[in-house]
Design an enzyme around this catalytic site. Structure first.
Site, short mmCIF file in Angstrom:
data_model
loop_
_atom_site.label_atom_id
_atom_site.label_comp_id
_atom_site.label_asym_id
_atom_site.label_seq_id
_atom_site.Cartn_x
_atom_site.Cartn_y
_atom_site.Cartn_z
N ASP A 1 1.31 -1.10 -0.04
CA ASP A 1 -0.36 0.10 -0.07
C ASP A 1 0.84 1.46 -0.14
O ASP A 1 2.05 1.24 0.60
CB ASP A 1 -1.06 -0.41 1.12
CG ASP A 1 -1.56 1.19 1.20
OD1 ASP A 1 -3.36 0.48 0.90
OD2 ASP A 1 -1.84 1.91 1.12
N ASN B 1 -13.36 -3.30 2.26
CA ASN B 1 -13.63 -2.24 2.71
C ASN B 1 -14.59 -2.40 1.16
O ASN B 1 -14.22 -2.45 -0.21
CB ASN B 1 -12.84 -0.89 2.44
CG ASN B 1 -12.71 -0.67 3.71
OD1 ASN B 1 -12.84 -1.69 4.28
ND2 ASN B 1 -11.36 -0.78 3.75
N HIS C 1 -9.92 -5.27 -3.05
CA HIS C 1 -8.87 -5.66 -2.98
C HIS C 1 -8.45 -5.74 -1.48
O HIS C 1 -9.53 -5.41 -1.03
CB HIS C 1 -7.51 -4.26 -2.90
CG HIS C 1 -8.86 -2.87 -2.62
ND1 HIS C 1 -9.23 -2.30 -3.14
CD2 HIS C 1 -8.20 -2.19 -1.85
CE1 HIS C 1 -9.57 -1.24 -2.48
NE2 HIS C 1 -8.89 -0.86 -1.23
N LEU C 2 -8.29 -6.71 -1.21
CA LEU C 2 -8.03 -7.94 -0.04
C LEU C 2 -6.62 -6.75 1.02
O LEU C 2 -5.19 -6.78 0.45
CB LEU C 2 -8.14 -9.08 0.72
CG LEU C 2 -7.73 -9.36 1.62
CD1 LEU C 2 -9.58 -9.75 1.94
CD2 LEU C 2 -8.31 -11.50 1.46
N HIS C 3 -6.88 -5.72 2.49
CA HIS C 3 -6.48 -5.69 2.84
C HIS C 3 -5.58 -6.52 3.59
O HIS C 3 -6.06 -7.13 4.17
CB HIS C 3 -6.65 -4.14 3.10
CG HIS C 3 -7.35 -3.15 3.43
ND1 HIS C 3 -6.07 -1.57 3.09
CD2 HIS C 3 -8.23 -2.93 2.72
CE1 HIS C 3 -7.66 -1.14 2.13
NE2 HIS C 3 -8.06 -1.21 1.69
P1 5GP Z 1 -9.89 1.37 0.19
O1 5GP Z 1 -10.56 2.81 1.37
O2 5GP Z 1 -10.47 1.18 -0.71
O3 5GP Z 1 -10.54 0.30 1.32
O4 5GP Z 1 -8.11 1.37 0.32
C1 5GP Z 1 -7.49 2.18 -0.62
C2 5GP Z 1 -5.78 1.88 -0.45
O5 5GP Z 1 -5.87 2.25 -1.69
C3 5GP Z 1 -5.25 2.60 0.69
O6 5GP Z 1 -5.18 2.30 1.83
C4 5GP Z 1 -4.70 3.35 -0.17
O7 5GP Z 1 -3.28 4.13 0.53
C5 5GP Z 1 -4.41 2.30 -1.42
N1 5GP Z 1 -3.67 3.59 -2.42
C6 5GP Z 1 -4.45 4.70 -3.44
N2 5GP Z 1 -3.60 4.84 -4.09
C7 5GP Z 1 -2.58 3.83 -4.51
C8 5GP Z 1 -2.00 4.17 -5.31
O8 5GP Z 1 -1.42 4.75 -6.13
N3 5GP Z 1 -0.67 2.56 -4.52
C9 5GP Z 1 -0.82 2.46 -4.50
N4 5GP Z 1 0.12 1.09 -4.03
N5 5GP Z 1 -1.29 1.98 -3.01
C10 5GP Z 1 -3.02 2.78 -3.24
#
Ligand code: 5GP
Ligand code: ZN
Length: 114
Positions: free
Chosen positions: A30, A87, A100-102
């Site tokens: 991330d 999420n 995406h799986l965190h």
């Molecule tokens: P969400 O809130 O949609 O579950 O998580 C999105 C995640 O994507 C966030 O943790 C954010 O930091 C990450 N993210 C956003 N833009 C980028 C990017 O350009 N590259 C990477 N590696 N992560 C990203």
């Protein structure tokens, strides 16, 4: 999907710090980590939200979790513990609409989540 950030990472048009790559799944660190280990594990296929998965996605959704387990083991956090999170939509704070799986680990986490 040319306007999807994570599809662009899959296609190599936007760089990603890749930690796993198979025919159907990609994992990368991330960009704004919320824990010492924060990896995003995604299907290469564009699926906007968890609401959009179907029976035909069961293998790839399973692979996301197998990859999370593998990366946790490689990083030595299997025993100490880690969290995996999807999420979905606005109440959960989904910001990127490609599932995406965190994988989060390396520190103590609280429950319930905020
Ligand atoms: P969400 O809130 O949609 O579950 O998580 C999105 C995640 O994507 C966030 O943790 C954010 O930091 C990450 N993210 C956003 N833009 C980028 C990017 O350009 N590259 C990477 N590696 N992560 C990203
Ligand atoms: Zn996408």
């Amino acid at each position: 999907m040319s306007d999807c950030l994570f599809c662009n990472i899959v296609d190599g048009e936007i760089p990603g710090d890749i930690v796993y790559d198979s025919d159907s799944v990609l994992a990368f660190n991330d960009i704004n980590p919320e824990a010492p280990h924060h990896v995003l594990i995604i299907p290469k296929k564009h699926i906007p939200t968890l609401n959009d998965i179907s029976n035909s996605d069961r293998d790839v959704v399973g692979e996301l979790h197998l990859v999370a387990k593998q990366i946790a083991a490689e990083r030595g956090i299997s025993g100490s513990g880690y969290r995996t999170v999807f999420n979905c939509n606005s109440d959960a704070g989904q910001a990127v609409f490609h599932i995406h799986l965190h994988l989060l680990g390396g520190r103590k986490m609280s429950w319930p989540p905020g």
